[in-house]
Each structure stands twice: as C-alpha cells, then as structure tokens.
Design an enzyme around this catalytic site. Structure first.
Site: not given
Ligand code: NDP
Length: 498
Positions: A288, A179
């Site tokens: 991140c 996803k």
């Molecule tokens: P989100 O948590 O908003 O989204 C991540 C993914 O989860 C997207 O595909 C999103 O879909 C999906 N999603 C959102 N809500 C749900 C749910 N309730 N159930 C299942 N899936 C869901 O993060 P961001 O996309 O805004 O990314 C930024 C974040 O990612 C930051 O906090 C960053 O630190 C973290 N990150 C961590 C990394 C690591 O390795 N630790 C690496 C890179 C980023 P959609 O966006 O389509 O709504």
C-alpha cells in the site's frame, strides 16, 4: 470434508478447526510455481454467523471478560513468545502463499512478536479521566471494549496486518472474527494454533476463510459485528463503508495509495535512488506504501534515474525462497495480467517506457507470475498510470523545478497514504512534510514502519489509525458518566443541568 491429497485447512471457530457448513474448498496457488499447494475452506454466511455468535459469547464469558487487564497483557506476551518460536515457519508459509521474498518475510516475521508485545503493554494502561464539570457532579470517561471486531485483511502481508488488528483489539478486551484474503489464508490459520497454545480462550479469535463475496460481505452485514477494521483496496473499502452505514457500525479503513516520492536537488542521490527502489520494487510494488510516483528535480533527474536503472539492471528475479533473490513473482495470475494491462495503458497514453515492461518467462520462471521492474518517463499527472494504484513494480517518473510545483502535483491525487521527501535542507524537509496530504511522511528514508507509530491514510487512502496509542484507542468506545454527588433536592426539571 475435502477429498484432495493436498494439505487442507478448515475454518477456526470457538477454539476449534471445523468444516464449513457447505463442503466447498478452494485451491491456493503458489505464485512462484503456478501450482496449488493447499486447499482452504470456502465458507459462507452460515459459517460467518457461527463465528460471530462464538465471538459474542466469548465477549461476556468469564474466561475472557473475567481476565484482569494485566492478565490480558500476559496472555498477549505468551502469544508473542509462540510467534517467535514459529517465525521461520510463518515466513515460509507466507512466501509460498504470496511470493514475497523469504528475506523480506523473515524480517517481517522475526519482528512479529514486537507487535504483540507492544499491544500487550497497552492492555493495562488505558484508563479513563475525570472531566472538570462545575456544580456537584462527578463526570468521568470510561474506555470500554467496542465488542466484536471484524478484521478483514488482504494478501500482501496477511499475518502482519491481521496481527495489528487482533492484538490491538484483544488488548482492549474485544473479540475478533478474521476474514483473510482467499489466496493467503494458511498463515493466519497457523497463527490460531499459536494463540490456542498460548491460552487464548475459545471464541475470542475466530477465522472464516473464503471469498469476499461469500464471507466478507456476510461479515460486514452481520448484526453481531460492532466494528469493521478493514485493510484492502479503495473500492472494496467504499462498498464496506456504505454497507456499514446502514447499521451505523464504525469502520477503520486502511486503503490503497499512489504515493509520491520526491527528490530535491540537494538530496543525497545514492540514498534517494535506494529509497526509490525500496519504494516501488521491494515486494514487487505490492505494498500500500508503494512510492509509485517519483518526482525528480531537474538538476538531479538523470543522476538519480541512472543510479536506479544501473542497480535494477543487475536485479535478481527468481525463486522467492532463494536467499539471493531480490524480486519474486507477483501474488496471483489475474493480478499479473492487471499489472501488464496497466503497462499497455501507459504506452497507449504516450508515456515513454524506458525500463522493463514485460512478463518474465524464461527458464524456471515460465510457470510463475513474474513481471519485470518497469519505469515510465515523460509521464503527466492526467495519465491513468499516475492516478490509479497499480500495486505492482511499475514506476511513473515526473520532472519538477520548484517546491510549489512539486507539492501541487504530489497532492493532486485521490490518495493520501504516505510520501517520501529526499533533501539535506532541514527547513525544506519540515516545510514540505507539513504541506503534503499524506498520513505518513518519510524524510530521507522510505518503508519505515513500526507498531509504535500510528499509520493510516488521508482522502481515499482511508481513515482511522493502526499502531501507537491512537490505534489502540480505535478499539475502544468512549463513555461519559455523570454522577450527582449532592443530597440536595432536585433542581428545576425544566432547566438543563451542568
Ligand atoms: P481487496 O480490497 O480486493 O480485498 C481485501 C480483503 O477484502 C480480502 O480479504 C477480500 O477477500 C475482502 N473483500 C473483497 N470484497 C469484499 C466485500 N465486498 N466485503 C467484504 N470484504 C471483501 O484488496 P486486495 O486483497 O487486492 O489487497 C490489495 C489492496 O490492499 C491494495 O489496494 C492495497 O493498497 C491495500 N492495502 C492497504 C494497506 C494499508 O495499510 N493502507 C496495507 C496493505 C494493502 P478476497 O480477496 O478473498 O475476495
């Protein structure tokens, strides 16, 4: 079927691009121009169900389950070759999708085959072991595929993050439903064409695009999913872990960070200044790993910060496709507004805004989502800009005098993803690295990452590892088998066996 004149992507299920059950598509916006440049299917629960069923069927299909581990490894290497041939296309796609610099995406996707080759190497190297139990038993351990892996990824490095999950899962014989973030789906869908050409059997990897509310939640709740491998924000990770707990499904969580980058008085100040810039301004702080809390020893505070500001004064903001650009737009408009909100909050909290702090909207940049690199000083540990992940080019700078004080402050955070330490004293380097609550500590470097090295956070930054042998083993389940080798009559049934 979409009726737009823009290029359109459908979902990828059972080896084919297919229309979503409901005829809904979303615009994907190029953040450098603010304009839609393709449409992607906005799928739902019925599509997720179809994808999970395809993955479950593939799991036991002769075409996949019948492959020897060595053949799986060869297949992953063919994917690596395909990715190498299309690295430039993937770099362009991602730059147009999330605004990351082309020089950064070229480096990232030039290296993409290494991820696949690395995990290919593990395909035939994970065996079991024999346990030295006493008596007449043969006791051994088997590493088995877990089953169907749900891989949920964010927008900041989608192809790279998805590759870590998919390649590790496939190396161990699992199947996958991916996803992507709804704002960056194109790269992962293009990657499916490469997997297909390499000969990955139908249903082994499926991609369902759409929102977190529609697709993400349905995937997490689906009874056919055996492991959820999630990268994203901490609050989303919490919601997913709660949902997964209802079915006792394991979760790997790679979440957010608010990482400390600490410069001691004996550091090479030029390298430290570069490390600070790399930590918070590379990728516009949308990593991140962002080193968003910088701790400067009083003796080098001015020297280091002057170097950072001097370098940032000449920084080239602009089109992420231009080779000379150093900072591009942030990924989407709502995210830009969120970053600008945090800048306002920092000022209201009483921090000193000493650099940047505004949206950049001159000339060609007016329609894009550009935020100036921003520095706050006189920041305290209690302020929201020090405690919360901003995920943008916003730096909080804090002074310190002693090791004890800086370790306490650095660890005073809900997060524990990474940390940087700048010192030329080898004893201090290791001493501090051991005391920091962070899954990765970089000494005299920052943003160093490799699929060979395990990566994963502590505390609210998540749990589980990606990369390295530890990341591979996360994609297996461990089974213990006891075999009684004796022909003697069965022992007393009321006494435990050993
Ligand atoms: P989100 O948590 O908003 O989204 C991540 C993914 O989860 C997207 O595909 C999103 O879909 C999906 N999603 C959102 N809500 C749900 C749910 N309730 N159930 C299942 N899936 C869901 O993060 P961001 O996309 O805004 O990314 C930024 C974040 O990612 C930051 O906090 C960053 O630190 C973290 N990150 C961590 C990394 C690591 O390795 N630790 C690496 C890179 C980023 P959609 O966006 O389509 O709504």
């Amino acid at each position: 079927m979409s009726t737009t004149t823009l290029p359109t992507y459908d979902i990828f299920i059972d080896g084919e691009f297919v229309s979503p059950a409901e005829d809904r598509y979303l615009d994907s916006i190029n953040p450098a121009t603010g304009k839609a440049w393709y449409q992607v299917a906005s799928a739902g629960a019925a599509d997720v169900d179809r994808a999970v069923r395809a993955a479950r069927a593939a799991l036991v299909s002769p075409a996949w389950a019948g492959l020897t581990p060595s053949a799986r490894g060869r297949l992953l290497r063919r994917v690596a070759d395909g990715l190498a041939a299309r690295a430039e296309d993937l770099a362009m796609l991602e730059t147009n999708d999330n605004g990351k610099l082309i020089r950064d995406t070229r480096a990232l996707y030039g290296n993409l085959p290494i991820i696949w080759e690395y995990f290919a190497g593990w395909a035939d190297k994970v065996g079991g072991e024999v346990v030295p139990t006493v008596g007449t038993n043969l006791t051994y351990l088997r590493r088995e595929p877990i089953g169907v892996v749900a891989a949920i990824v964010p927008w900041n490095a989608p192809i790279n993050l998805a590759s870590h999950k998919i390649a590790a899962a496939l190396a161990m014989g699992n199947t996958v439903v991916v996803k992507p973030s709804e704002i960056t789906s194109a790269g992962i869908l293009e990657m499916m064409k490469i997997l297909d050409e390499a000969g990955v059997p139908r249903g082994v990897v499926n991609v369902v695009t759409g929102t977190g509310a529609d697709v993400g939640q349905a995937l997490v709740a689906h009874p056919g999913v055996d492991l959820i491998a999630f990268t994203g924000g901490t609050s989303t990770g919490t919601a997913i872990a709660k949902k997964a707990a209802e079915r006792h499904v394991p979760v790997l969580l790679e979440l957010g960070g608010k990482s400390p980058n600490i410069v001691f008085d004996d550091a090479n100040t030029s390298n430290a200044a570069n490390g600070i810039i790399s930590g918070i301004f590379a990728a516009g702080g949308q990593a991140c790993t962002a080193g968003s809390r910088v701790y400067l020893h009083n003796a080098v505070y001015d020297e280091v910060l002057d170097k950072v500001k001097e370098r940032m004064s000449g920084i080239r903001l602009g089109d992420p496709l231009a080779a000379e650009t150093e900072i591009g737009p942030v990924a989407y408009e709502a995210h830009m507004n969120r970053i600008l909100d945090y800048i306002r909050i920092g000022q209201e909290e009483g921090a000193d805004l000493t650099f940047g702090g505004n949206r950049v909207s001159e000339g060609d940049l007016a329609s894009g989502f550009y935020v100036a690199p921003t520095i706050f000083e006189n920041v305290t540990s209690e302020m929201r800009i020090t405690r919360e992940e901003i995920f943008g080019p916003v730096l909080s700078v804090i002074r310190f005098d002693t090791e004890e004080e800086v370790v306490r402050q650095a660890n005073d955070s809900a997060f524990g993803l990474v940390a940087g330490v700048w010192t030329q004293n080898v004893n201090r380097a290791h001493r501090i690295a051991h005391q920091l609550d962070a899954g990765t500590v970089w000494v005299n470097t920052y943003r160093a990452l490799s699929p060979l090295a395990p990566f994963g956070g502590f505390k609210s930054s998540g749990h589980g590892k990606e990369g390295g042998e530890y990341g591979v083993l996360e994609m297996t389940r461990l089974k213990t088998v006891w075999v009684n080798l004796s022909e003697a009559p069965t022992a007393d049934p009321f006494v435990i066996q050993k």
